[in-house]
Design a protein around this motif. Sequence first.
Motif: not given
Lengths: 172, 322
Positions: B211-218, B228-233, B279-293
Amino acid sequence: MTTAVQPRIGSNRFLLKKDTHEIGLILNRFQENTRCRSVLLIDEAGHLVSKHGEDTSPREATVIALLAGTFQTTRRLSRLLGAKEFSSRVDCGMRDLMMLQVGDDALLAITLGDESTSTLVRTYALESIRRLEKVFHGAAERSEESALEESGWKGNDTFARAVTDRLDALFG
Amino acid sequence: MTTNAAVSRADQGADLHRLIFELTSRATAVPFSQFVGEVTAKLAGFYGSSVGRIFLGGSQQPVGAADLHDCLKHLSVADRELFDRHDAQLAHEVRRTGRPAKLSQLPTKPGFEKLLRETLGLGEGYGLPIQSHGKTQGALCLYHRDPVRFSKADLQSLQALGNVLQGSVKQDDGSARYLEDVREKDKKMQHYKLHLQKIEMILEELRALTMARSVLLIERTAEFIAKRGEDLPYDESHLNVLLAGGYEASKRIAGLLGSTGEKMVVHEGEGESVLVKEVASRALLAIIYRDHDVPQLIAEWANSAAARLEEELAALGEVRIL
């Protein structure tokens, strides 16, 4: 292990011996309670304020510089996300690292030990941070004069008088 | 070149020049293989040959062939091979010497004489050099029922044709290579799109789970790969740089403190948090999420997604350099 660190003046704050002693006590208790490997208190400029726990001296300067850089990065990131307070946690197996903001311009870096649990460490850390902020607040309110007075530094009158006499002799 | 019999037309030279002129005007209008086929057929027709073939460069196979009387059509495989071998031998002799040659002047295999005269009904084979810029670039082989005489004018006209053929070969090489490049790039692009779609699908699944706000792979160098997810302001390039820089510094600190295992950095804010996983020593997976249980679950899902992304990134890396 507690390492004595010279009182450092930074960020308009005058830390006296009694302040560093109090900081030492807070961090010492924190380490005892959490059984973490080490805890470092660093200001935003990368100056070490206090450290407790395992000796990281051969790489200490590098670690502190990196921590200060990470501190600024995380702070900027939190501002982007609209948060005033933040903390960072590096999960890396047996030696997890936790970084928490102390006041506006300091950072508490904790290396977790085998017996530490991150939730417990975080709880104790927040309490320690509250106490540290109190010490910082008191130091920030202290003026230069009162800091010198409290520290008992009286200056060197003989030297000052000798300089004045010499100048009078030169210029009349 | 003189031949045994003199069967020649009075205006042959002029006709040949006209033919060559007509043929060369087609050089840029049609593909090379079609052009050389047309040249062979027209020249064979012009000289009244039953079979005509053009060899270029050092190739043992003709680049153009014409069987005007369907002589070769019904040959067995063995006979066809025998004929081809002698044909190539004649072309080779012409290219070797740079002079015209006759098939009857060359040593032949047993059975070829019978094949040529009885089965195919042919009398002689003539090899003419195709020259360009003073070098023999190929050979024109013509097979006749009756003897033919070729003049110097024929050879000179063929030289004009040789220049055109040589130019067409170069042009064709270039365009063929270009087309091959385009096809290859198109193929790679299709693969690239496919793997990128799979990556986006994994990110979408992860976003739905957390239920993340945005998930990024860089990239670890902060370059964007997928999101994937909403556009960040705010400026996302700044976010990418901060995430990559923060992760690298944290990883270095952990390394200095003696950690060698897998690393995951979690920036916990008041309302929002960011989890960064390599991820695979060459990329980063970033999950921007709100409070989670159950924030631990997010870490577990991130680990699982990172393992799946690793495969896709490896495949993507193979087709990335276009």
